[in-house]
Design a protein around this motif. Structure first.
Motif, PDB file in Angstrom:
ATOM      1  N   PHE A 143      -0.212  -6.828   5.655  1.00  0.00           N
ATOM      2  CA  PHE A 143       0.501  -7.845   4.871  1.00  0.00           C
ATOM      3  C   PHE A 143       2.009  -7.620   4.933  1.00  0.00           C
ATOM      4  N   PRO A 144       2.784  -8.660   5.276  1.00  0.00           N
ATOM      5  CA  PRO A 144       4.241  -8.508   5.351  1.00  0.00           C
ATOM      6  C   PRO A 144       4.902  -8.597   3.973  1.00  0.00           C
ATOM      7  N   PHE A 145       4.992  -7.457   3.312  1.00  0.00           N
ATOM      8  CA  PHE A 145       5.742  -7.395   2.056  1.00  0.00           C
ATOM      9  C   PHE A 145       7.206  -7.732   2.345  1.00  0.00           C
ATOM     10  N   PRO A 146       7.956  -8.182   1.349  1.00  0.00           N
ATOM     11  CA  PRO A 146       9.384  -8.447   1.574  1.00  0.00           C
ATOM     12  C   PRO A 146      10.132  -7.153   1.861  1.00  0.00           C
ATOM     13  N   LEU A 147      11.126  -7.227   2.707  1.00  0.00           N
ATOM     14  CA  LEU A 147      11.855  -6.032   3.112  1.00  0.00           C
ATOM     15  C   LEU A 147      13.075  -5.753   2.235  1.00  0.00           C
ATOM     16  N   PHE A 148      13.805  -6.798   1.876  1.00  0.00           N
ATOM     17  CA  PHE A 148      15.060  -6.598   1.155  1.00  0.00           C
ATOM     18  C   PHE A 148      15.080  -7.459  -0.104  1.00  0.00           C
ATOM     19  N   VAL A 177       7.616 -13.782  -6.918  1.00  0.00           N
ATOM     20  CA  VAL A 177       7.328 -13.227  -5.592  1.00  0.00           C
ATOM     21  C   VAL A 177       8.055 -14.032  -4.514  1.00  0.00           C
ATOM     22  N   PHE A 178       8.052 -15.360  -4.636  1.00  0.00           N
ATOM     23  CA  PHE A 178       8.789 -16.183  -3.673  1.00  0.00           C
ATOM     24  C   PHE A 178      10.256 -15.779  -3.623  1.00  0.00           C
ATOM     25  N   ASN A 179      10.825 -15.428  -4.780  1.00  0.00           N
ATOM     26  CA  ASN A 179      12.241 -15.088  -4.851  1.00  0.00           C
ATOM     27  C   ASN A 179      12.578 -13.786  -4.123  1.00  0.00           C
ATOM     28  N   LEU A 180      11.542 -12.991  -3.770  1.00  0.00           N
ATOM     29  CA  LEU A 180      11.768 -11.755  -3.021  1.00  0.00           C
ATOM     30  C   LEU A 180      11.980 -12.022  -1.532  1.00  0.00           C
ATOM     31  N   TYR A 181      11.443 -13.161  -1.063  1.00  0.00           N
ATOM     32  CA  TYR A 181      11.502 -13.485   0.359  1.00  0.00           C
ATOM     33  C   TYR A 181      12.648 -14.465   0.625  1.00  0.00           C
TER      34      TYR A 181
END
Length: 323
Positions: free
Chosen positions: A225-230, A282-286
């Motif tokens: 799963f591609p978790f957010p990086l930054f 969660v959307f705001n992390l990407y």
């Protein structure tokens, strides 16, 4: 021209130029490959415990009560037993957890002794050599992977009719079965990520199926799963806050099972709003994912993130091999 069939399409199908391995129209051929470990520094997700006992180490509530009534010593060695079905439907089951039980103690519990004896006989008669090998350890499950701390339980199979796969925190005293996964030391941030609509979009795309139900895989759904990086600390805290609100909303209905809570008709309004707030956090992390995107677009973006991650990790491994 290829046709992609789906009841949601106006004519039951659409004509497309290309269909990828996940039956997505006009999307590049990116195949998610199983990984033994996650891309990120998150706790490992492990299979639960496998008894392979022909039911002799397992107990219904009535059997538990009867066993304790006749052999009071047995109470010390009985633990709650929880798998996917039990967790989702709120079913109570128990097991004999005889790790560290000395032989003299076992012989003072005749009914427990008889159950252990039946386990040994069952394993000896098995056609599988791996099962026969465990006949000499009849007090133990064949596969033991019990977390030593509280853990997050993730069902291996869940209905496709639910918007979210129900997951939850379980205390370390409860034995998790091999019909579920456990994630020890999972913090609220991880809980919020895994119970989000972004993760569900990924699961819908890459998970296996049992009939039409989701069959979750730790090596694909979790490790890949591609978790957010930054992201900023403030945005991470927002996910933690919304994740806690999901747990708080569930706690408002102590007699409701996850099947009750996550049915699309009976789902309580406060729980639904808590999930919607968590989805937004969660959307705001990407950077590249937006709440107004349709699910197909989100899935394509996640696939592209996965491909970039895999390419980066493959390149890093090649450099390490050179040294």
């Amino acid at each position: 021209m290829p046709r992609l069939y789906d009841p949601s399409y106006p004519n039951g199908f659409i004509e497309v130029d290309h269909i990828n391995p996940y039956l997505m129209p006009n999307v590049p051929d990116i195949l998610v490959e199983p990984r033994a470990t996650p891309f990120y520094r998150v706790p490992p997700m492990k299979f639960g415990n496998m008894p392979r006992d022909n039911g002799n180490l397992l107990l219904t509530p009535a059997e538990r009560d009867e066993l304790i009534k006749k052999n009071p010593r047995a109470e010390k060695w009985i633990r709650p037993f929880l798998g996917s079905k039990e967790f989702i439907r709120g079913i109570k089951r128990y097991c004999l957890w005889l790790v560290d039980c000395p032989p003299d103690e076992l012989r003072k519990m005749p009914l427990v002794y008889e159950r252990v004896k039946a386990v040994r006989e069952f394993r000896l008669k098995s056609k599988a050599a791996s099962t026969r090998k465990f006949a000499d350890k009849p007090t133990l499950f064949c596969q033991i992977a019990q977390p030593k701390t509280d853990y997050l339980l993730v069902p291996r199979v869940s209905s496709e009719r639910r918007k979210y796969i129900p997951i939850g925190y379980i205390d370390a005293n409860t034995i998790v079965t091999d019909s579920a996964f456990s994630v020890p030391d999972a913090d609220l941030f991880l809980f919020g990520m895994l119970t989000s609509s972004v993760h569900m979009a990924w699961v819908k795309m890459v998970a296996g199926r049992l009939r039409m139900d989701y069959r979750y895989s730790n090596t694909i759904c979790y490790n890949c799963f591609p978790f957010p990086l930054f992201y900023t600390d403030e945005r991470k805290r927002q996910v933690e806050l919304t994740a806690q609100k999901i747990l708080d909303a569930r706690a408002n209905y102590p007699n409701a099972s996850c099947a009750d809570l996550y049915d699309e008709v009976s789902m309580p309004y406060d729980l639904r709003k808590a999930h919607e707030a968590n989805d937004l956090a969660v959307f705001n992390l990407y950077g590249r994912l937006k709440p107004d995107m349709d699910e197909l677009t989100i899935q394509v973006e996640l696939l592209c993130m996965y491909r970039q991650l895999k390419d980066d990790f493959d390149a890093l491994e090649n450099v390490e091999e050179e040294f």
